[in-house]
Design a protein around this motif. Structure first.
Motif, PDB file in Angstrom:
ATOM      1  N   LYS A  49       0.871  -1.183   0.000  1.00  0.00           N
ATOM      2  CA  LYS A  49       0.000   0.000   0.000  1.00  0.00           C
ATOM      3  C   LYS A  49       0.900   1.222   0.000  1.00  0.00           C
ATOM      4  N   LEU A  50       0.854   2.001  -1.072  1.00  0.00           N
ATOM      5  CA  LEU A  50       1.843   3.065  -1.257  1.00  0.00           C
ATOM      6  C   LEU A  50       1.606   4.283  -0.365  1.00  0.00           C
ATOM      7  N   ASP A  51       0.343   4.626  -0.100  1.00  0.00           N
ATOM      8  CA  ASP A  51       0.038   5.758   0.788  1.00  0.00           C
ATOM      9  C   ASP A  51       0.865   6.986   0.399  1.00  0.00           C
ATOM     10  N   MET A  52       0.787   7.369  -0.875  1.00  0.00           N
ATOM     11  CA  MET A  52       1.664   8.407  -1.426  1.00  0.00           C
ATOM     12  C   MET A  52       0.985   9.752  -1.564  1.00  0.00           C
ATOM     13  N   ASP A  53       1.770  10.811  -1.356  1.00  0.00           N
ATOM     14  CA  ASP A  53       1.319  12.149  -1.714  1.00  0.00           C
ATOM     15  C   ASP A  53       2.058  12.587  -2.982  1.00  0.00           C
ATOM     16  N   PHE A  54       1.779  13.795  -3.426  1.00  0.00           N
ATOM     17  CA  PHE A  54       2.381  14.251  -4.676  1.00  0.00           C
ATOM     18  C   PHE A  54       3.881  14.492  -4.555  1.00  0.00           C
ATOM     19  N   ARG A  55       4.378  14.653  -3.330  1.00  0.00           N
ATOM     20  CA  ARG A  55       5.822  14.825  -3.162  1.00  0.00           C
ATOM     21  C   ARG A  55       6.552  13.539  -3.566  1.00  0.00           C
ATOM     22  N   GLY A  56       5.942  12.382  -3.281  1.00  0.00           N
ATOM     23  CA  GLY A  56       6.530  11.121  -3.717  1.00  0.00           C
ATOM     24  C   GLY A  56       6.555  11.011  -5.232  1.00  0.00           C
ATOM     25  N   ILE A 100      -3.479  -0.538  -8.618  1.00  0.00           N
ATOM     26  CA  ILE A 100      -4.915  -0.354  -8.477  1.00  0.00           C
ATOM     27  C   ILE A 100      -5.197   0.769  -7.485  1.00  0.00           C
ATOM     28  N   VAL A 101      -6.368   1.349  -7.585  1.00  0.00           N
ATOM     29  CA  VAL A 101      -6.782   2.417  -6.684  1.00  0.00           C
ATOM     30  C   VAL A 101      -7.708   1.826  -5.624  1.00  0.00           C
ATOM     31  N   ILE A 102      -7.279   1.909  -4.372  1.00  0.00           N
ATOM     32  CA  ILE A 102      -8.080   1.481  -3.227  1.00  0.00           C
ATOM     33  C   ILE A 102      -8.214   2.678  -2.294  1.00  0.00           C
ATOM     34  N   ASN A 103      -9.400   3.230  -2.187  1.00  0.00           N
ATOM     35  CA  ASN A 103      -9.609   4.383  -1.312  1.00  0.00           C
ATOM     36  C   ASN A 103      -9.397   4.012   0.150  1.00  0.00           C
ATOM     37  N   ASP A 104      -9.063   5.009   0.958  1.00  0.00           N
ATOM     38  CA  ASP A 104      -9.257   4.891   2.395  1.00  0.00           C
ATOM     39  C   ASP A 104     -10.713   5.250   2.662  1.00  0.00           C
ATOM     40  N   GLY A 105     -11.220   4.859   3.829  1.00  0.00           N
ATOM     41  CA  GLY A 105     -12.645   5.072   4.021  1.00  0.00           C
ATOM     42  C   GLY A 105     -13.082   5.281   5.450  1.00  0.00           C
ATOM     43  N   VAL A 206     -13.408  22.357   5.583  1.00  0.00           N
ATOM     44  CA  VAL A 206     -12.292  22.939   4.838  1.00  0.00           C
ATOM     45  C   VAL A 206     -10.983  22.252   5.225  1.00  0.00           C
ATOM     46  N   LEU A 207     -10.212  21.856   4.231  1.00  0.00           N
ATOM     47  CA  LEU A 207      -8.853  21.374   4.471  1.00  0.00           C
ATOM     48  C   LEU A 207      -7.951  21.988   3.409  1.00  0.00           C
ATOM     49  N   ALA A 208      -7.111  22.921   3.864  1.00  0.00           N
ATOM     50  CA  ALA A 208      -6.294  23.717   2.944  1.00  0.00           C
ATOM     51  C   ALA A 208      -4.859  23.208   2.861  1.00  0.00           C
ATOM     52  N   SER A 209      -4.646  21.940   3.101  1.00  0.00           N
ATOM     53  CA  SER A 209      -3.315  21.351   3.261  1.00  0.00           C
ATOM     54  C   SER A 209      -2.358  21.668   2.115  1.00  0.00           C
ATOM     55  N   ARG A 210      -1.076  21.763   2.492  1.00  0.00           N
ATOM     56  CA  ARG A 210      -0.019  21.934   1.499  1.00  0.00           C
ATOM     57  C   ARG A 210       0.387  20.595   0.891  1.00  0.00           C
ATOM     58  N   TRP A 211       0.135  19.509   1.606  1.00  0.00           N
ATOM     59  CA  TRP A 211       0.297  18.163   1.064  1.00  0.00           C
ATOM     60  C   TRP A 211      -0.494  17.181   1.918  1.00  0.00           C
ATOM     61  N   GLU A 212      -0.910  16.089   1.296  1.00  0.00           N
ATOM     62  CA  GLU A 212      -1.604  14.995   1.959  1.00  0.00           C
ATOM     63  C   GLU A 212      -1.381  13.742   1.130  1.00  0.00           C
ATOM     64  N   SER A 213      -1.404  12.594   1.774  1.00  0.00           N
ATOM     65  CA  SER A 213      -1.478  11.350   1.015  1.00  0.00           C
ATOM     66  C   SER A 213      -2.940  11.001   0.765  1.00  0.00           C
ATOM     67  N   TYR A 214      -3.803  11.401   1.702  1.00  0.00           N
ATOM     68  CA  TYR A 214      -5.230  11.122   1.523  1.00  0.00           C
ATOM     69  C   TYR A 214      -6.131  12.206   2.116  1.00  0.00           C
ATOM     70  N   ILE A 234      -4.397  17.660  -2.106  1.00  0.00           N
ATOM     71  CA  ILE A 234      -5.010  16.438  -1.580  1.00  0.00           C
ATOM     72  C   ILE A 234      -5.311  15.548  -2.781  1.00  0.00           C
ATOM     73  N   PRO A 235      -4.557  14.461  -2.989  1.00  0.00           N
ATOM     74  CA  PRO A 235      -4.676  13.684  -4.235  1.00  0.00           C
ATOM     75  C   PRO A 235      -6.089  13.247  -4.599  1.00  0.00           C
ATOM     76  N   PRO A 236      -6.917  12.742  -3.634  1.00  0.00           N
ATOM     77  CA  PRO A 236      -8.261  12.319  -4.038  1.00  0.00           C
ATOM     78  C   PRO A 236      -9.308  13.426  -3.974  1.00  0.00           C
ATOM     79  N   ALA A 237      -8.896  14.686  -4.080  1.00  0.00           N
ATOM     80  CA  ALA A 237      -9.856  15.793  -3.983  1.00  0.00           C
ATOM     81  C   ALA A 237     -10.963  15.676  -5.027  1.00  0.00           C
ATOM     82  N   LYS A 238     -10.610  15.230  -6.231  1.00  0.00           N
ATOM     83  CA  LYS A 238     -11.636  15.095  -7.280  1.00  0.00           C
ATOM     84  C   LYS A 238     -12.628  13.990  -6.940  1.00  0.00           C
TER      85      LYS A 238
END
Length: 309
Positions: A49-56, A100-105, A206-214, A234-238
């Motif tokens: 499980k990669l748990d990656m943000d855009f910095r990765g 594959i894409v597996i959401n957190d929930g 509201v979550l204005a984070s500068r980075w997130e994995s989820y 936030i990668p899954p914002a869409k």
């Protein structure tokens, strides 16, 4: 003792008892653990499980050595997942293994109908480790201050406050004394029922984070019917907003854009139908029960079976 050594010792002692080894984050450590486990358990499977943000993603784009490690790591495991389509799109090309894409929930039982049906307050809510650079609490406060004379809404901030951020808060209220009664630092809420009660009282999260994995708090808020304002860091914002249907996605570190989004949110109608629609969407996308079914099916296919048969 380092995590790498602790993990290796655990695998040495338990490899033959493990059918599936779940490892988080790609890299040298994950690669060594996978090789060791498969040496000791020839039939064993590994789920990474990669748990990656855009910095990765940026790292793999720019660092050939790290990219090669990632490629080797993903190729020797049996199943690889990320938490968003955005991250998959950026890194799939670096692996021959299908990612594959597996959401957190969230649990279906966390937000109960009696809470969802509560009358909503004119409140912007955030739940985070407040004052850390990651969570951009400073941007949220400044945006609220800039928008405040355009509406009568309040801002509630739930979470621990970083000690280094406390002087900033004092200076903020000195600069904006008119907001003392409109900005509420509510502290950490460990009781899940009470936390979900806060989600279910607020109109907008509201979550204005500068980075997130989820950003799991976003899914929690949506599951309680909140409209969302999220940074596109936030990668899954869409996925969380259904491409903007259930909220606004903005650039991080932009006080003006966030302020405008907050003003727009105060002028949006919040009907019971809309709230229930967001709740239903969250259950479809972010229910742990459904996510686990999806993961189980993927594991069964990796085992050479289809649909659990």
């Amino acid at each position: 003792m380092s995590n790498a050594i602790t993990g290796a010792i655990y695998i040495l002692l338990n490899a033959n008892k493990i059918d599936w080894l779940n490892i988080y984050f790609a890299g040298r450590q994950a690669y060594v653990w996978t090789k060791l486990y498969k040496l000791l358990n020839k039939k064993g499977k590994v789920y990474l499980k990669l748990d990656m943000d855009f910095r990765g993603c940026d790292l793999y784009d720019t660092d050939l050595y790290e990219r090669k490690i990632f490629t080797k790591n993903t190729e020797i495991v049996d199943l690889v997942s990320v938490e968003s389509e955005a991250v998959k799109k950026r890194i799939q090309t670096y692996s021959s293994k299908e990612i594959i894409v597996i959401n957190d929930g969230v649990s279906d039982y966390d937000c109960i109908p009696t809470h969802i049906n509560k009358n909503r307050e004119n409140t912007f809510l955030t739940v985070a480790r407040l004052g850390t650079r990651q969570k951009a609490t400073d941007i949220l406060l400044e945006a609220f201050a800039k928008s405040a004379d355009q509406h009568d809404w309040n801002l509630k901030l739930v979470g621990t406050v970083n000690d280094t951020f406390k002087p900033y808060i004092s200076n903020f209220f000195e600069k904006h004394p008119e907001l003392v009664n409109r900005v509420n630092f509510a502290g950490e809420i460990k009781d899940r029922a009470k936390l979900y009660d806060e989600y279910c009282k607020a109109k907008v999260f509201v979550l204005a984070s500068r980075w997130e994995s989820y950003g799991i708090s976003c899914a929690e808020a949506l599951s309680c019917g909140c409209r969302l304002i999220l940074s596109d860091a936030i990668p899954p914002a869409k996925e969380m907003t259904d491409n903007g249907k259930y909220g606004k996605i903005i650039k991080p570190d932009d006080v003006d854009l966030l302020s405008e989004a907050m003003i727009e949110a105060t002028r949006t109608e919040y009907t019971h139908k809309d709230i229930c629609e967001r709740v239903d969407y969250a259950k479809k996308m972010f229910s742990w029960e459904k996510i686990c079914e999806q993961l189980y099916d993927a594991m069964e296919q990796a085992n050479g079976r289809k649909n659990g048969i």
